[in-house]
Design an enzyme around this catalytic site. Structure first.
Site, short mmCIF file in Angstrom:
data_model
loop_
_atom_site.label_atom_id
_atom_site.label_comp_id
_atom_site.label_asym_id
_atom_site.label_seq_id
_atom_site.Cartn_x
_atom_site.Cartn_y
_atom_site.Cartn_z
CE LYS A 34 -2.44 1.57 3.67
NZ LYS A 34 -2.22 3.03 3.73
CG ASP A 61 -4.82 4.43 1.81
OD1 ASP A 61 -5.96 4.88 1.63
OD2 ASP A 61 -4.34 4.22 2.94
CE LYS A 63 -7.75 6.39 4.37
NZ LYS A 63 -6.33 6.03 4.31
CG ASP A 66 -12.45 17.35 -5.28
OD1 ASP A 66 -13.38 18.13 -5.55
OD2 ASP A 66 -11.27 17.72 -5.15
CB THR A 129 -9.59 1.49 11.88
OG1 THR A 129 -8.40 2.02 11.31
CG2 THR A 129 -10.21 0.49 10.92
NE ARG A 221 1.52 2.68 12.88
CZ ARG A 221 0.64 3.48 13.49
NH1 ARG A 221 1.07 4.46 14.27
NH2 ARG A 221 -0.66 3.29 13.31
O1 C5P Z 1 0.79 0.97 10.86
P1 C5P Z 1 -0.64 0.55 10.74
O2 C5P Z 1 -0.82 -0.95 10.65
O3 C5P Z 1 -1.50 1.18 11.81
O4 C5P Z 1 -1.10 1.15 9.35
C1 C5P Z 1 -2.42 1.14 8.93
C2 C5P Z 1 -2.48 1.70 7.54
O5 C5P Z 1 -3.82 1.62 7.10
C3 C5P Z 1 -2.06 3.16 7.43
O6 C5P Z 1 -1.33 3.28 6.24
C4 C5P Z 1 -3.37 3.92 7.33
O7 C5P Z 1 -3.25 5.06 6.51
C5 C5P Z 1 -4.29 2.91 6.70
N1 C5P Z 1 -5.66 3.02 7.14
C6 C5P Z 1 -6.64 3.12 6.21
N2 C5P Z 1 -7.94 3.24 6.57
C7 C5P Z 1 -8.28 3.21 7.86
C8 C5P Z 1 -7.29 3.09 8.83
C9 C5P Z 1 -5.97 2.99 8.42
O8 C5P Z 1 -6.36 3.11 5.03
N3 C5P Z 1 -9.57 3.25 8.17
#
Ligand code: C5P
Length: 243
Positions: A34, A61, A63, A66, A129, A221
Site C-alpha cells: 500500500k 491509498d 482516499k 471531491d 478505524t 507498523r
Molecule cells: O501501521 P498501521 O498498521 O496502523 O497502518 C495502517 C495503515 O492503514 C495506514 O497506512 C493507514 O493510513 C491505513 N488506514 C486506512 N484506513 C483506515 C485506517 C488505516 O487506510 N480506516
C-alpha cells in the site's frame, strides 16, 4: 486465494529508498503493498512504478473525496498508472463513486485496446478505524450507530459500481453476511495479539480478521517497525494459515 496473498503491507515511509528497501526485505513473502499519502506526496508515480517493476501489486491509498468530475479525471490517471487498487471516500456519495467506477472502466477498456491490460479495483473508505462511536457522533456528526453507517456506505459503494470497501475487521462479518462473497473487504487496524493499538480505536488480530471475512488485511507498523520485518510478516501469514 492463499493467505499470503491476503496481506497488504502499508509502506508509510517518507522516501522511495526506505520504501523499496522494505519491499526488497519482504519479497517474496509479501507481494501486495500500500502506497499512502506520505510516500505518494514525497515521490509521486515513481513509487507506484518502482513497486510494479519489482513485481509487486499496488494499492494506492489516496482516499479521494471531491466532486465527481475531479474524482473521475483523477481515477482515469490512476488506472493509467497501473495501480491494482485505489480508494475514494464513501462520504463523497453515489455520483462521485459512480464517476470513479465509470472512469476506471473506460480507462481499462482503452488499455485493453492498447493491449496493456489493467485490473484496477476501486473501493470506498467507510468509517476510519481511528474513529469510535462517540467520535463519529460527537465530532463527525453522524448519529446512527457506527456499524449501520459502515453497512449503509458499503451498500451504496457496491450499488455505485465499486468492488468493495475499507472498514474495520470488526465490521467484516456483518458486511460479509449482508453483501455476500463478491464484496472486497479491505481491513486495516490489524494488530497481532499482545501489540499496542497505536492510533486505532477498532483493532482485530490477523486470524480473527480472516475468520470475519476480510478479503485483505492491511498491516503497517507491526511489520515495518519490527526489528525483523520479514519475520514479522511470516508470523502474520502463519497465523492466517493456521485458521
Ligand atoms: O501501521 P498501521 O498498521 O496502523 O497502518 C495502517 C495503515 O492503514 C495506514 O497506512 C493507514 O493510513 C491505513 N488506514 C486506512 N484506513 C483506515 C485506517 C488505516 O487506510 N480506516
Amino acid at each position: 486465494m492463499q493467505p499470503k496473498d491476503r496481506l497488504i503491507v502499508a509502506l508509510d515511509f517518507p522516501d522511495l529508498k526506505s520504501a523499496m528497501s522494505m519491499v526488497e526485505s519482504l519479497t517474496p513473502e509479501v507481494s501486495f503493498f500500500k502506497v499512502g499519502l506520505e510516500l505518494f506526496t514525497a515521490e509521486g508515480a515513481a513509487a507506484v512504478k518502482a513497486i510494479k517493476a519489482a513485481g509487486g501489486r499496488v494499492f494506492l491509498d489516496l482516499k479521494l473525496h471531491d466532486i465527481p468530475n475531479t474524482v473521475a479525471r483523477t481515477a482515469a490517471v490512476l488506472a493509467g498508472l497501473g495501480v491494482d487498487m485505489f480508494n475514494v471516500h464513501a462520504a463523497g456519495g453515489r455520483a462521485m463513486m459512480k464517476a470513479a467506477a465509470e472512469a476506471v472502466a473506460k480507462a481499462t477498456a482503452e488499455a485493453r485496446e492498447a493491449a496493456a491490460g489493467s485490473g484496477c479495483q476501486v473501493i470506498a473508505v467507510t468509517v476510519l478505524t481511528s474513529l469510535d462511536d462517540a467520535a463519529l457522533r460527537d465530532e463527525v456528526g453522524l448519529a446512527r450507530p457506527l456499524p449501520e453507517v459502515v453497512a449503509g456506505w458499503c451498500g451504496l459503494a457496491l450499488q455505485s459500481g465499486l468492488q468493495g470497501v475499507v472498514a474495520s475487521a470488526q465490521e467484516a462479518a456483518m458486511l460479509r453476511a449482508r453483501f455476500g462473497p463478491a464484496a472486497v473487504l479491505v481491513t486495516p487496524g490489524i494488530r497481532p495479539a499482545g501489540e499496542g493499538m497505536q492510533d486505532h480505536s477498532r483493532v482485530v488480530t490477523p486470524a480473527k480478521a480472516l475468520k470475519n471475512g476480510s478479503t485483505y488485511i492491511v498491516v503497517g507498523r507491526p511489520i515495518t517497525a519490527a526489528g525483523q520485518p520479514r519475520e514479522a510478516a511470516r508470523r502474520i501469514i502463519a497465523e492466517m494459515e493456521g485458521i
